[in-house]
Write a protein that holds these residues in place. Sequence first.
Motif, PDB file in Angstrom:
ATOM      1  N   MET A   1       0.856  -1.183   0.000  1.00 46.35           N
ATOM      2  CA  MET A   1       0.000   0.000   0.000  1.00 46.35           C
ATOM      3  C   MET A   1       0.892   1.232   0.000  1.00 46.35           C
ATOM      4  O   MET A   1       1.727   1.395   0.892  1.00 46.35           O
ATOM      5  CB  MET A   1      -0.879   0.034   1.254  1.00 46.35           C
ATOM      6  N   LEU A   2       0.715   2.097  -0.981  1.00 47.32           N
ATOM      7  CA  LEU A   2       1.504   3.319  -1.075  1.00 47.32           C
ATOM      8  C   LEU A   2       0.586   4.534  -1.111  1.00 47.32           C
ATOM      9  O   LEU A   2      -0.381   4.567  -1.878  1.00 47.32           O
ATOM     10  CB  LEU A   2       2.375   3.314  -2.334  1.00 47.32           C
ATOM     11  N   GLY A   3       0.903   5.531  -0.281  1.00 48.14           N
ATOM     12  CA  GLY A   3       0.186   6.797  -0.296  1.00 48.14           C
ATOM     13  C   GLY A   3       1.064   7.898  -0.847  1.00 48.14           C
ATOM     14  O   GLY A   3       2.288   7.744  -0.978  1.00 48.14           O
ATOM     15  N   ASP A   4       0.463   9.014  -1.171  1.00 46.39           N
ATOM     16  CA  ASP A   4       1.197  10.144  -1.744  1.00 46.39           C
ATOM     17  C   ASP A   4       2.452  10.482  -0.945  1.00 46.39           C
ATOM     18  O   ASP A   4       2.458  10.434   0.290  1.00 46.39           O
ATOM     19  CB  ASP A   4       0.313  11.393  -1.769  1.00 46.39           C
TER      20      ASP A   4
ATOM     21  N   SER B   1       3.226   9.370   3.124  1.00 45.15           N
ATOM     22  CA  SER B   1       3.557  10.564   3.892  1.00 45.15           C
ATOM     23  C   SER B   1       2.616  10.713   5.077  1.00 45.15           C
ATOM     24  O   SER B   1       1.494  10.190   5.084  1.00 45.15           O
ATOM     25  CB  SER B   1       3.482  11.808   3.006  1.00 45.15           C
ATOM     26  N   ARG B   2       3.072  11.451   6.078  1.00 42.09           N
ATOM     27  CA  ARG B   2       2.324  11.616   7.322  1.00 42.09           C
ATOM     28  C   ARG B   2       0.913  12.129   7.060  1.00 42.09           C
ATOM     29  O   ARG B   2      -0.053  11.696   7.689  1.00 42.09           O
ATOM     30  CB  ARG B   2       3.083  12.597   8.235  1.00 42.09           C
ATOM     31  N   GLY B   3       0.788  13.061   6.119  1.00 42.53           N
ATOM     32  CA  GLY B   3      -0.512  13.644   5.841  1.00 42.53           C
ATOM     33  C   GLY B   3      -1.523  12.666   5.281  1.00 42.53           C
ATOM     34  O   GLY B   3      -2.738  12.915   5.337  1.00 42.53           O
ATOM     35  N   MET B   4      -1.070  11.538   4.743  1.00 37.56           N
ATOM     36  CA  MET B   4      -1.987  10.537   4.184  1.00 37.56           C
ATOM     37  C   MET B   4      -2.619   9.669   5.267  1.00 37.56           C
ATOM     38  O   MET B   4      -3.677   9.088   5.064  1.00 37.56           O
ATOM     39  CB  MET B   4      -1.243   9.651   3.181  1.00 37.56           C
ATOM     40  N   ARG B   5      -1.950   9.528   6.393  1.00 35.12           N
ATOM     41  CA  ARG B   5      -2.468   8.768   7.540  1.00 35.12           C
ATOM     42  C   ARG B   5      -2.922   7.361   7.141  1.00 35.12           C
ATOM     43  O   ARG B   5      -4.011   6.908   7.483  1.00 35.12           O
ATOM     44  CB  ARG B   5      -3.609   9.531   8.202  1.00 35.12           C
TER      45      ARG B   5
END
Length: 451
Positions: free
Chosen positions: A346-349, A429-433
């Motif tokens: 799983m990859l977030g921005d 990134s942290r903002g993606m939570r």
Amino acid sequence: MMFTVEELVRVTGGEWAGAKPSDGPTSIGHDTRCSMPGGMYVAIVGDQHDGHDFLDQAAASGASMAMVQRPVSGSLPQLVVSDSIIALGQLASAWRDGLNKTTVISITGTAGKTSTKDLMQHVLQGSLRGQASPASWNNAIGGPMSLLQARRDDDYVILEVGTSSPGEIASLGSIMRPDLAVITLVGHGHLEGLGSLDGVRHEKYSLLDHVRPDGLVIVHDDGHEAACAARILRHGDRESSNPRLIAREAGCITLQDESTFEFPWAGQHHAVNALAVIAVARHLGLHDRAINEALATSTPSHSRGCEKIACGIRFIDDAYNANPDSVAASLASFPELSAAGRRVVMLGDMLELGLDSDRHHAELASSIDLAGNPESIDVLLLFGEAMSSLHLQFKDADSVHYWPEIDDEVITEVADLLHVDDLVLVKGSRGMRLERIIEYFQRRESEASTA
């Protein structure tokens, strides 16, 4: 007592509003949720909250005084300063002057700062007395607060140093004035504020301008020169590295001096960071046997590659933050982990990458193996607007799923895609939570156990 009442005024240039306290503070803090008996509460004006609204809570937590930017009603004596954050740095700098017996260690870099800091603390605390920055206290507030936690009889204090815009590290460096500095991998992070890789490197290396001349600098060996008055070591896996990693197998790492240490973490990047920890520990007088015993029992930090099992699914929680270099490193280490079932990523921005964000996301495709081999990725789940650039590289792959945002409905859809025995890497990134997905399964498991 950390400072006398008079020293507080002299160091910060502030003035007491109303009655002065009878004694100086025993501690300094800014979180009213923490007990601070006899301490000084620092009221900081933030984006979300104004610390001046919490003086009553500070008093209830035991604070005996407050440092404020404007007088407010309340029972606490108040030292009024022009800027609480600047005054906090001034107090930390003054406190640093008195740490004559303490080795001050500062750590910066694009990837691996917190993991290296936590690993270093794990190794040193078994033989020496000292402190380390809590969590990721590495900015203009957390850095000085971490330094102020050091005790005058500590052997060491480890301070994490972060940045998102030019000059922040130089400012923190001038406060910390480290005896030892460690720079982990410097890469493509915070490009939105720092402009380019050269800008990132210049910002990170500015810490070296503040290392004491008789100190030691340990820099990740990426082929770039570093210059300062202190002695420099370059840790890595290149021929020029010292200490140099020459082998990594069966949970052990071997250095160029033929010393071997147990180190059970997956990933070349973690092993390279461990070299910096070994170098610091040796410099502080620890014997290899003590270092080895500590490394052998170490585990990755919270949300930085730690393992969590919920509903029969094995998650590798690396969701605290992400940049192109750290994501590539996590993907490279993922095949080293044994998997009872499918391998899911799983990859977030990756946030704050500036104008080249689309390119950096698309280029992750070169690190992703969907070839169907035993160590390949079986399912790739992508989240966030920027990840659309990576999704385009795999738009015809049935094993790739993409959501432009993540919410409760999306998390439910993701849950339906996961199976018992899956090994799942979670990185963003942290903002993606992205940790919300893991928390969903943890709640579901907890509810099932109490039903």
